[in-house]
Write an enzyme that holds these catalytic residues in place. Structure first.
Site, mmCIF file in Angstrom:
data_model
loop_
_atom_site.group_PDB
_atom_site.id
_atom_site.type_symbol
_atom_site.label_atom_id
_atom_site.label_comp_id
_atom_site.label_asym_id
_atom_site.label_seq_id
_atom_site.Cartn_x
_atom_site.Cartn_y
_atom_site.Cartn_z
ATOM 1 N N LYS A 153 0.827 -1.209 0.000
ATOM 2 C CA LYS A 153 0.000 0.000 0.000
ATOM 3 C C LYS A 153 0.866 1.266 0.000
ATOM 4 C CE LYS A 153 -3.892 -1.924 2.674
ATOM 5 N NZ LYS A 153 -4.968 -2.241 1.765
ATOM 6 N N GLU A 190 -3.497 7.259 7.788
ATOM 7 C CA GLU A 190 -4.438 7.995 6.941
ATOM 8 C C GLU A 190 -5.402 8.762 7.824
ATOM 9 O OE1 GLU A 190 -6.642 5.362 4.401
ATOM 10 O OE2 GLU A 190 -4.914 4.960 3.123
ATOM 11 N N HIS A 205 -14.931 -4.401 7.346
ATOM 12 C CA HIS A 205 -14.176 -4.048 6.140
ATOM 13 C C HIS A 205 -14.255 -5.099 5.047
ATOM 14 C CE1 HIS A 205 -12.867 -0.721 8.490
ATOM 15 N NE2 HIS A 205 -12.244 -1.498 9.358
ATOM 16 N N ARG A 209 -6.493 -7.692 -10.426
ATOM 17 C CA ARG A 209 -7.154 -8.944 -10.799
ATOM 18 C C ARG A 209 -8.624 -8.664 -11.045
ATOM 19 N NH1 ARG A 209 -10.007 -9.201 -6.131
ATOM 20 N NH2 ARG A 209 -8.896 -8.517 -4.269
HETATM 21 P P1 ADP Z 1 -7.798 -3.971 2.942
HETATM 22 O O1 ADP Z 1 -6.797 -4.005 1.847
HETATM 23 O O2 ADP Z 1 -7.293 -4.572 4.225
HETATM 24 O O3 ADP Z 1 -9.150 -4.482 2.533
HETATM 25 P P2 ADP Z 1 -8.463 -1.201 2.420
HETATM 26 O O4 ADP Z 1 -7.406 -0.181 2.441
HETATM 27 O O5 ADP Z 1 -8.942 -1.674 1.098
HETATM 28 O O6 ADP Z 1 -7.988 -2.428 3.321
HETATM 29 O O7 ADP Z 1 -9.696 -0.685 3.261
HETATM 30 C C1 ADP Z 1 -10.783 -1.520 3.538
HETATM 31 C C2 ADP Z 1 -11.960 -0.705 4.025
HETATM 32 O O8 ADP Z 1 -11.621 0.043 5.190
HETATM 33 C C3 ADP Z 1 -12.485 0.335 3.060
HETATM 34 O O9 ADP Z 1 -13.368 -0.221 2.120
HETATM 35 C C4 ADP Z 1 -13.160 1.316 3.993
HETATM 36 O O10 ADP Z 1 -14.406 0.817 4.406
HETATM 37 C C5 ADP Z 1 -12.270 1.310 5.207
HETATM 38 N N1 ADP Z 1 -11.265 2.392 5.148
HETATM 39 C C6 ADP Z 1 -10.047 2.312 4.593
HETATM 40 N N2 ADP Z 1 -9.391 3.481 4.703
HETATM 41 C C7 ADP Z 1 -10.201 4.333 5.362
HETATM 42 C C8 ADP Z 1 -10.096 5.705 5.795
HETATM 43 N N3 ADP Z 1 -9.001 6.437 5.580
HETATM 44 N N4 ADP Z 1 -11.143 6.252 6.444
HETATM 45 C C9 ADP Z 1 -12.267 5.524 6.689
HETATM 46 N N5 ADP Z 1 -12.412 4.238 6.316
HETATM 47 C C10 ADP Z 1 -11.404 3.640 5.659
#
Ligand code: ADP
Length: 667
Positions: free
Chosen positions: A116, A200, A235, A292
């Protein structure tokens, strides 16, 4: 185009890829673990190769075994599906070295998006908007705290190597930062072998909106619009839809352009998804790119009329994208839900076991069902417990929501607990109808979506009782017909009794409660007492479990699944599940005080498991009786001593006969 491909995956995605390949005249090779030898994807493919034992790391994750299978069968390309090796750059590279096309992006593009933090640095350079945050290499706790302060609380700590929501912590205030950071690092280290984190700004009401992109090897790159995947649990996506409700066309175009820029920045090829968080004010921020095909790709297919697996195959074979950006348009609205073997009443614990009964709505222009299992298959501990994806389409969102409710009402699973009721609750909720979408949708509506287990309503209980009675009657008829004595009293299904007693009681367990259904056998059916009311029940039970019932003159059709003591009734789109309590075991508990265990119906002793004087534990089986062609086990109602055994194997006993003299307590 390829003439033969291998699918390095299982379940619904393997089946889905095989379907497209077959339509294009491409032969297919399935690989499978020992546990999947009879699986649907294996049955569907033209050829199948075993690649190892059930655990994924010994089968579906063994790149070398999969490449051997490709060589052995002469497959020219490998489709990785999602999960397993789909985002493994090393595997993509090994395919290339073996002269086999990996149906996915170049290894370098997978690597670029693998971490990431690194991905964010690349995206920043490409001008893609990022959530305010920190993704540097320096992981000094003091520096991280200073960065968190700069960003402003609440702050989200994320594992750089993360996925699946693991290693993620929300920190609401500065004094919790050190603890939460340590927790995220621990989880990241144990899940990904890499404890680096990024920070973040935590958005309090964001939507998860992702863009489907597609690029070919000729410099073309398009986006196939967005999917809103805001309805998540921990999530993890539960419901996905396209297009995203109320997305401004201008925002859509900007997100599309940003996603295409992201793909171009890493020399992308094939299908990819760029995930964004969309804030309430319309700002959007890059989260990550999945290199993917996604689980939720069907909603995009439904609104664009395109087959994304076909696109993947064409691009991997060196062809250009089938359409240009200006040829793509959104038509109608599509929604997907993921049906899982998990128990919402027990914190969504994954369930394993046999799918005793499985029925889905008929597929058509409005409904699509992607699944990799059939009735009788098992959901095992080794793989994802997803049973199916239900996808619906209609002209507009309200109509699509109605289609979804209908499709869920026609979905039947017995044998395992599923989230079907939870999905129906979402589909039926006002918040969903009004598209009040953000990533805390489930959390906010939890009370409505996860009600306490309600008791089975009288109608469900009456149908369960009727089903059990009709099933017993049918068995009695079959046995009599094959016993050479069709006039045996056992062949009668009208409740005839040796002692001429046409009364009976069925006892069901419903959650923690026992619920009795006293009944009278009548010429014209069964007089049931359910919920304090008498009703006349009759009907017919088909061999496939179809129950055409009449309850006090009201006709309705249900489906009945009987498996051991488990009784599942599907009616009006809802499942009712109860367990039939062993009638004699129930009786003995009630009579424990009286010191004797009696037979509440006439029958034949088929096993005596104890001798007088035996010390037995509560619940221990003592005598087995056959009555109404069913076996009933008489169990000790408490710890105690067997004082008397009145009958031997083969004896016929009358209703109310004392079978065992029993004394509770220490001898
Ligand atoms: P992973 O790769 O573990 O699935 P992601 O970065 O894709 O993690 O985030 C998964 C979920 O977490 C997102 O779909 C959202 O719901 C929540 N999320 C991620 N980043 C944030 C953020 N900065 N603020 C609020 N919610 C977040």
């Amino acid at each position: 185009m390829f003439s033969k491909i291998l699918i390095a995956n299982r379940g619904e995605i393997a089946c889905r890829v095989i379907r497209t390949a077959r339509r294009l005249g491409i032969r297919t090779v399935a690989v499978h673990s020992e546990a999947d030898a009879q699986a649907l994807h294996v049955r569907m493919a033209d050829e199948a190769v075993p690649i190892g034992p059930a655990p994924a790391r010994e089968s579906y994750l063994r790149g070398a075994a999969i490449l051997d299978a490709a060589r052995l069968t002469g497959a020219e390309a490998v489709h990785p599906g999602y999960g397993f090796l789909s985002e493994n750059a090393g595997f993509a590279e090994a395919c290339g070295q073996a002269g086999i096309r990996f149906i996915g992006p170049p290894p370098a593009a997978i690597r670029a998006m693998g971490g990431k933090s690194e991905a964010k640095a690349l995206m920043e350079a490409a001008g893609v908007p990022l959530v305010p945050g920190y993704h540097g290499a320096d992981q000094d706790p003091g520096l991280l705290l200073a960065e968190a302060r700069r960003i402003g609380f609440p702050v989200l700590v994320k594992a750089s190597a993360g996925g699946g929501g693991k290693g993620m912590r929300v920190v609401t205030a500065e004094d919790q930062f050190a603890d939460q950071l340590a927790g995220a690092k621990r989880e990241a280290a144990s899940s990904f072998g890499d404890d680096r984190v990024l920070l973040e700004k935590y958005l309090t009401r964001p939507r998860h909106v992702e863009i489907q992109v597609f690029a070919d090897g000729h410099g073309n790159c398009v986006y196939l619009f967005e999917r809103d995947c805001s309805i998540q649990r921990r999530h993890q996506k539960v419901v996905e839809e396209a297009p995203a409700p109320r997305l401004e066309p201008g925002t859509r175009a900007r997100m599309g352009a940003a996603a295409v820029a992201a793909a171009r920045a890493i020399g992308y090829e094939g299908a990819g998804t760029v995930e964004f968080l969309l804030d309430e004010d319309g700002s959007f921020y890059f989260m990550e790119m999945n290199t993917r095909l996604q689980v939720e790709h069907p909603v995009t297919e439904m609104i664009t009329g395109q087959d994304l697996v076909e696109w993947q195959l064409r691009v991997a074979a060196g062809g250009p994208l089938p359409l240009a950006q200006e040829d793509l348009a959104i038509d109608g609205h599509a929604i997907e839900v993921r049906l899982y073997a998990e128990d919402p009443q027990r914190d969504f614990l994954p369930q394993t076991g046999r799918l005793d009964h499985l029925a889905f709505p008929a597929a058509g222009p409005h409904v699509r069902v992607d699944t990799g299992v059939r009735s009788g298959d098992r959901i095992s501990i080794h793989y994802d417990p997803m049973i199916a994806k239900l996808i619906v389409w209609d002209r507009d969102r309200p109509s699509a929501v109605r289609r979804l409710r209908g499709a869920l009402a026609e979905t039947q699973v017995a044998g395992l607990a599923t989230n079907a009721g939870f999905l129906s609750a979402i589909a039926g909720s006002r918040a969903f109808m009004e598209a009040e979408l953000d990533t805390r949708f489930i959390e906010r509506n939890e009370a409505e979506l996860l009600p306490d287990a309600a008791p089975v309503p009288p109608e469900g209980l009456a149908l369960a009782a009727l089903g059990v009675l009709l099933d017993r009657a049918a068995r009695a008829r079959t046995l009599a017909a094959t016993s050479g004595d069709p006039y045996s009293p056992w062949a009668r299904s009208d409740g005839w009794r040796l002692n001429d007693d046409a009364h009976d009681t069925l006892v069901f367990r419903d959650g923690g409660e026992e619920r009795s259904v006293p009944l009278v056998y009548r010429r014209d059916g069964y007089q049931l007492q359910v919920g304090g009311r008498q009703l006349l029940a009759r009907g017919e039970l088909g061999p496939d479990g179809t129950l055409d019932a009449e309850l006090d003159g009201m006709r309705l059709r249900a489906t009945l699944v009987l498996r051991g003591a488990e009784v599942s009734v599907f009616v009006r789109g809802v499942m009712h599940r109860v367990q039939l309590v062993d009638a004699l075991a129930g009786a003995d508990a009630a009579e424990a005080g009286a010191g004797k265990l009696t037979a509440p119906m006439p029958g034949k002793v088929i096993a005596v498991l104890v001798e007088p004087g035996a010390l037995v534990a509560k619940g221990q089986a003592l005598v087995v009786l056959e009555a109404m062609k069913m076996e009933h086990t008489i169990k000790a109602p408490a710890d105690g001593t067997v004082e008397l055994v009145r009958y031997a194997v083969g004896d016929q006993v009358e209703d109310g006969a004392e079978l065992i003299g029993f004394k509770a307590g220490e001898a």
